[in-house]
Write an enzyme that holds these catalytic residues in place. Structure first.
Site, PDB file in Angstrom:
ATOM      1  N   GLU A  78       5.445 -11.543  14.769  1.00  0.00           N
ATOM      2  CA  GLU A  78       4.654 -12.285  16.068  1.00  0.00           C
ATOM      3  C   GLU A  78       5.168 -13.793  15.873  1.00  0.00           C
ATOM      4  O   GLU A  78       5.744 -14.437  16.965  1.00  0.00           O
ATOM      5  CB  GLU A  78       3.288 -12.172  16.054  1.00  0.00           C
ATOM      6  CG  GLU A  78       2.430 -12.302  17.250  1.00  0.00           C
ATOM      7  CD  GLU A  78       1.118 -12.052  17.330  1.00  0.00           C
ATOM      8  OE1 GLU A  78       0.728 -11.744  16.209  1.00  0.00           O
ATOM      9  OE2 GLU A  78       0.547 -12.521  18.234  1.00  0.00           O
ATOM     10  N   ARG A 124       0.905  -1.381   0.027  1.00  0.00           N
ATOM     11  CA  ARG A 124       0.086   0.069   0.088  1.00  0.00           C
ATOM     12  C   ARG A 124       0.913   1.093  -0.068  1.00  0.00           C
ATOM     13  O   ARG A 124       0.520   2.324  -0.338  1.00  0.00           O
ATOM     14  CB  ARG A 124      -0.958  -0.057   1.165  1.00  0.00           C
ATOM     15  CG  ARG A 124      -2.244  -0.898   0.897  1.00  0.00           C
ATOM     16  CD  ARG A 124      -2.946  -1.027   1.922  1.00  0.00           C
ATOM     17  NE  ARG A 124      -2.521  -1.594   3.018  1.00  0.00           N
ATOM     18  CZ  ARG A 124      -2.713  -2.862   3.567  1.00  0.00           C
ATOM     19  NH1 ARG A 124      -3.367  -3.595   2.756  1.00  0.00           N
ATOM     20  NH2 ARG A 124      -1.958  -3.419   4.399  1.00  0.00           N
TER      21      ARG A 124
HETATM   22  P1  AMP Z   1       4.174  -3.272  11.071  1.00  0.00           P
HETATM   23  O1  AMP Z   1       5.279  -3.702  10.674  1.00  0.00           O
HETATM   24  O2  AMP Z   1       3.681  -4.110  12.315  1.00  0.00           O
HETATM   25  O3  AMP Z   1       4.298  -1.717  11.747  1.00  0.00           O
HETATM   26  O4  AMP Z   1       2.828  -3.599  10.149  1.00  0.00           O
HETATM   27  C1  AMP Z   1       2.899  -2.469   9.206  1.00  0.00           C
HETATM   28  C2  AMP Z   1       2.213  -2.895   7.802  1.00  0.00           C
HETATM   29  O5  AMP Z   1       1.020  -4.160   8.178  1.00  0.00           O
HETATM   30  C3  AMP Z   1       1.669  -1.944   7.379  1.00  0.00           C
HETATM   31  O6  AMP Z   1       2.241  -2.042   5.885  1.00  0.00           O
HETATM   32  C4  AMP Z   1       0.110  -2.093   7.385  1.00  0.00           C
HETATM   33  O7  AMP Z   1      -0.083  -2.194   5.870  1.00  0.00           O
HETATM   34  C5  AMP Z   1      -0.078  -3.613   7.794  1.00  0.00           C
HETATM   35  N1  AMP Z   1      -0.921  -3.361   9.090  1.00  0.00           N
HETATM   36  C6  AMP Z   1      -0.574  -3.846  10.352  1.00  0.00           C
HETATM   37  N2  AMP Z   1      -1.466  -3.648  11.341  1.00  0.00           N
HETATM   38  C7  AMP Z   1      -2.463  -3.169  10.491  1.00  0.00           C
HETATM   39  C8  AMP Z   1      -4.025  -2.803  10.945  1.00  0.00           C
HETATM   40  N3  AMP Z   1      -4.449  -2.894  12.117  1.00  0.00           N
HETATM   41  N4  AMP Z   1      -4.555  -2.296  10.204  1.00  0.00           N
HETATM   42  C9  AMP Z   1      -4.364  -2.203   8.652  1.00  0.00           C
HETATM   43  N5  AMP Z   1      -2.923  -2.570   8.342  1.00  0.00           N
HETATM   44  C10 AMP Z   1      -2.184  -3.172   9.257  1.00  0.00           C
END
Ligand code: AMP
Length: 176
Positions: free
Chosen positions: A96, A59
């Site tokens: 995770e 995205r």
């Molecule tokens: P992180 O590495 O945990 O910061 O996750 C980031 C990626 O996961 C982003 O590119 C988001 O597109 C997706 N993502 C993680 N959690 C969510 C959420 N609650 N809602 C939408 N997209 C999420």
């Protein structure tokens, strides 16, 4: 920014129980929503002397591509493992359960180039920190991270702050 926030759909319990998925597809299908978000980023980064816009799979490509075009700069993708055809740098990071890996083309950024890294959302910050490592490996200077959504309860934006990496988020979802 309340207009941007109101156009983001929340899908409870997706992709699994307990996750509130913040879905930006409802923001970007709305011409006014897409414009509000992209124009806000462009106004901000016009002033920051950016050389390259990096977008995170997948995205981050949507917003990042539009921002780069309007800034008259190039766009560089950070992709999930195995998608980029030429020589790559890669960084593994913890999920995770298990690990994931992101890659960038080795010749995508030159030493000293000023980079903004774009994604739709920051949750744990794992993906963003891995992307930062890739950009640093190539000698890029990270000017800022740009997100549409920050989920501060999950702690990623705090990790960026602690690592001395500036970030900007257009909207914040917390406590719900
Ligand atoms: P992180 O590495 O945990 O910061 O996750 C980031 C990626 O996961 C982003 O590119 C988001 O597109 C997706 N993502 C993680 N959690 C969510 C959420 N609650 N809602 C939408 N997209 C999420």
């Amino acid at each position: 920014m309340s207009d941007i926030k109101s156009k983001i759909r929340t899908v409870p319990n997706w992709p699994k129980e307990g996750i509130m998925f913040r879905d930006i597809t409802t923001l970007i299908k709305d011409p006014e929503g897409l414009k509000l978000s992209v124009d806000d980023f462009v106004a901000r980064y016009k002033e920051m002397n950016i050389d390259v816009v990096v977008g995170i799979d997948s995205r981050g490509f949507i917003m990042g591509g539009a921002i780069a075009y309007l800034l008259n700069k190039g766009f560089v993708p950070v992709r999930k493992k195995g998608k980029l055809p030429a020589e790559t740098e890669s960084v593994e990071y913890e999920l995770e359960y298990g690990t994931d890996c992101v890659e960038i083309h080795k010749d995508a950024i030159s030493q000293g180039q000023r980079v903004v890294i774009v994604d739709d959302l920051i949750a744990t910050g794992g993906t963003a920190l891995a992307a930062a490592e890739l950009v640093k490996k190539l000698g890029g200077e990270i000017v800022e991270f740009a997100f549409v959504v920050d989920l501060p309860d999950v702690g990623g934006s705090k990790k960026l702050k602690n690592a001395g990496l500036p970030y900007y988020a257009q909207t914040v979802f917390e406590g719900d």
